[in-house]
Write a protein that holds these residues in place. Structure first.
Motif, mmCIF file in Angstrom:
data_model
loop_
_atom_site.group_PDB
_atom_site.id
_atom_site.type_symbol
_atom_site.label_atom_id
_atom_site.label_comp_id
_atom_site.label_asym_id
_atom_site.label_seq_id
_atom_site.Cartn_x
_atom_site.Cartn_y
_atom_site.Cartn_z
ATOM 1 N N GLU A 4 0.814 -1.224 0.000
ATOM 2 C CA GLU A 4 0.000 0.000 0.000
ATOM 3 C C GLU A 4 0.848 1.275 0.000
ATOM 4 O OE1 GLU A 4 -3.175 0.179 -0.435
ATOM 5 O OE2 GLU A 4 -3.787 -1.899 -0.117
ATOM 6 N N ARG A 5 2.094 1.136 -0.414
ATOM 7 C CA ARG A 5 2.977 2.319 -0.398
ATOM 8 C C ARG A 5 2.761 3.200 -1.626
ATOM 9 N NH1 ARG A 5 8.267 -0.716 2.168
ATOM 10 N NH2 ARG A 5 7.213 -1.189 4.139
ATOM 11 N N ARG A 6 3.254 4.394 -1.554
ATOM 12 C CA ARG A 6 3.199 5.391 -2.628
ATOM 13 C C ARG A 6 1.765 5.802 -2.948
ATOM 14 N NH1 ARG A 6 8.517 5.763 -4.822
ATOM 15 N NH2 ARG A 6 7.712 7.707 -5.662
ATOM 16 N N LYS A 7 0.910 5.836 -1.927
ATOM 17 C CA LYS A 7 -0.476 6.268 -2.111
ATOM 18 C C LYS A 7 -0.822 7.419 -1.160
ATOM 19 C CE LYS A 7 -2.002 1.619 -3.427
ATOM 20 N NZ LYS A 7 -2.849 0.466 -3.053
ATOM 21 N N GLY A 8 0.184 7.964 -0.499
ATOM 22 C CA GLY A 8 -0.068 9.094 0.405
ATOM 23 C C GLY A 8 -0.448 8.697 1.818
ATOM 24 N N TYR A 9 -0.448 7.376 2.112
ATOM 25 C CA TYR A 9 -0.900 6.953 3.440
ATOM 26 C C TYR A 9 0.048 7.406 4.563
ATOM 27 C CZ TYR A 9 -4.478 3.999 1.284
ATOM 28 O OH TYR A 9 -5.557 3.528 0.577
ATOM 29 N N ALA A 10 1.353 7.329 4.331
ATOM 30 C CA ALA A 10 2.284 7.721 5.400
ATOM 31 C C ALA A 10 2.158 9.211 5.696
ATOM 32 C CB ALA A 10 3.719 7.378 5.007
ATOM 33 N N THR A 11 1.929 9.994 4.650
ATOM 34 C CA THR A 11 1.759 11.445 4.838
ATOM 35 C C THR A 11 0.537 11.688 5.725
ATOM 36 O OG1 THR A 11 2.718 11.769 2.662
ATOM 37 C CG2 THR A 11 1.537 13.638 3.595
ATOM 38 N N PHE A 12 -0.555 10.955 5.453
ATOM 39 C CA PHE A 12 -1.767 11.082 6.258
ATOM 40 C C PHE A 12 -1.525 10.571 7.681
ATOM 41 C CE2 PHE A 12 -5.665 9.101 7.907
ATOM 42 C CZ PHE A 12 -6.479 10.220 7.981
ATOM 43 N N LEU A 13 -0.850 9.428 7.786
ATOM 44 C CA LEU A 13 -0.613 8.827 9.112
ATOM 45 C C LEU A 13 0.200 9.773 10.003
ATOM 46 C CD1 LEU A 13 -0.748 6.489 11.111
ATOM 47 C CD2 LEU A 13 1.084 5.360 9.842
ATOM 48 N N LEU A 14 1.229 10.389 9.436
ATOM 49 C CA LEU A 14 2.026 11.319 10.250
ATOM 50 C C LEU A 14 1.175 12.513 10.680
ATOM 51 C CD1 LEU A 14 4.629 12.202 11.596
ATOM 52 C CD2 LEU A 14 5.478 13.018 9.392
ATOM 53 N N SER A 15 0.309 12.994 9.780
ATOM 54 C CA SER A 15 -0.539 14.147 10.154
ATOM 55 C C SER A 15 -1.501 13.753 11.283
ATOM 56 C CB SER A 15 -1.299 14.696 8.940
ATOM 57 O OG SER A 15 -2.325 13.801 8.558
ATOM 58 N N GLU A 16 -1.986 12.517 11.280
ATOM 59 C CA GLU A 16 -2.859 12.045 12.373
ATOM 60 C C GLU A 16 -2.043 11.898 13.672
ATOM 61 O OE1 GLU A 16 -6.456 11.114 12.326
ATOM 62 O OE2 GLU A 16 -6.042 12.615 10.811
#
Ligand code: COA
Length: 166
Positions: A100-112
């Motif tokens: 599930e990488r390269r879909k913006g999830y880590a960016t969202f997870l860090l913001s949460e």
């Protein structure tokens, strides 16, 4: 997408998540499952670690879960820094399942995760990554990370260090 605390409800999903990492060492390590340890005992140990067992600072762990109750990523939030964390691991460690990488999830997870550090009253959040982890650096910079001096570990690994001011 939402954050969920580890509990028995997530046992089978967590096992499937682990399998997705396959040979890659799961990161953050709090989510590593060991074959000989029951899930019940894993949860008990996690609770002890979260309370600050063995030189750890108190910390909180969450799954990032999608609308189908599938675990997409995991995050560890450390409530304070000790000497080691200030140099190497920082306040927040996160990982996304390989498929599930390269879909913006880590960016969202860090913001949460930053909403949780806000609740903990942490105004300067330290987030780090290894020098060769271009993806992680991009995620940190997207969330407002400003780079500080790097730290070189005794075995030569260079850790990039970023502060996110809140
Ligand atoms: C690092 C990691 C968390 C990134 O997760 P992700 O969900 O793929 O990241 P995102 O999709 O939010 O990517 C954010 C940005 O980084 C870029 N990026 C992500 N992975 C990248 C890679 N391997 N190489 C180059 N750029 C990358 C993306 O392109 C994106 O920028 P864009 O807006 O230009 O597209 C994930 O690869 C991972 O879990 N790695 C293993 C564990 C780990 O390294 N954790 C961090 C340790 S501190």
């Amino acid at each position: 997408m939402r954050l969920e605390r580890p509990s028995m409800k997530w046992k089978s999903e967590h096992i499937a998540y682990m399998k997705d990492w396959d040979e890659e060492k799961i990161n953050p390590s709090s989510f590593r499952l060991i074959e000989d340890l029951s899930y019940e005992d894993y949860l008990i140990e996690l609770k002890e670690k979260e309370a600050g067992q063995d030189n750890r600072v108190p910390n909180s762990n969450y799954f990032l879960v999608d609308g189908n109750d599938r675990i997409i990523g995991t995050v560890t939030i450390r409530h304070s820094l000790n000497d080691y964390l200030r140099k190497v691991d920082g306040h927040i460690g996160a990982g996304i399942r390989p498929s599930e990488r390269r879909k913006g999830y880590a960016t969202f997870l860090l913001s949460e995760a930053l909403k949780i550090t806000d609740q903990l009253g942490i105004n300067s959040v330290l987030v780090t990554c290894n020098e060769d982890n271009i993806g992680s650096a991009a995620v940190i910079i997207k969330n407002g990370g400003v780079e500080d001096e790097s730290f070189t570990e005794p075995h030569g690994n260079v850790v990039r260090r970023f502060w996110i001011e809140r």
